[in-house]
Design an enzyme around this catalytic site. Structure first.
Site, short mmCIF file in Angstrom:
data_model
loop_
_atom_site.label_atom_id
_atom_site.label_comp_id
_atom_site.label_asym_id
_atom_site.label_seq_id
_atom_site.Cartn_x
_atom_site.Cartn_y
_atom_site.Cartn_z
CG ASP A 188 40.13 -19.35 0.40
OD1 ASP A 188 40.34 -19.29 -0.96
OD2 ASP A 188 41.07 -19.33 0.97
CB THR A 199 41.98 -18.32 -3.93
OG1 THR A 199 42.38 -18.26 -2.58
CG2 THR A 199 43.04 -18.05 -4.91
#
Length: 113
Positions: free
Chosen positions: A16, A55
């Site tokens: 991430d 994300t």
């Protein structure tokens, strides 16, 4: 890059990486840059990972295909570098499906100088 090299040497994948997970820290006279948010981090000793995590704007094509390893962090680092240099993300879309398609085909554009 040093933090990422350290993690990868330990067979840890962050999964991430994004600009919000890099912070500037100052204590007394020392300044440092730190990598944070290890909620999706995992030991990556197996040949490949299959969970779609992270994300969306920073996901590598391999993560979208659910067949990746620690090198997915390098793609995210490239997206962060692009963002720092241009002030915008390389892949933008109105919805997740369009964003996935742009990432999978590397359909990026930059209208700046």
């Amino acid at each position: 890059m040093q933090a990422l090299t350290y993690l990868h040497d330990l067979e840890i994948v962050h999964r991430d990486l994004k600009i919000e997970n890099i912070i500037f820290s100052r204590s007394n006279q020392e300044h440092s840059v730190k990598l944070i948010d290890f909620g999706f981090a995992k030991f990556c000793r197996s040949p490949e990972l299959t969970e779609r995590l992270g994300t969306p704007y920073y996901m590598s094509p391999e993560v979208l295909k659910k067949k990746y390893d620690k090198r997915c962090d390098l793609w995210s680092l490239g997206v962060i570098t692009f963002e720092l240099l241009t002030g915008t993300l390389p892949f933008l879309a109105a919805n997740d499906a369009d964003l996935d398609q742009k990432i999978l085909t590397c359909d990026s554009s930059f209208d700046g100088p």
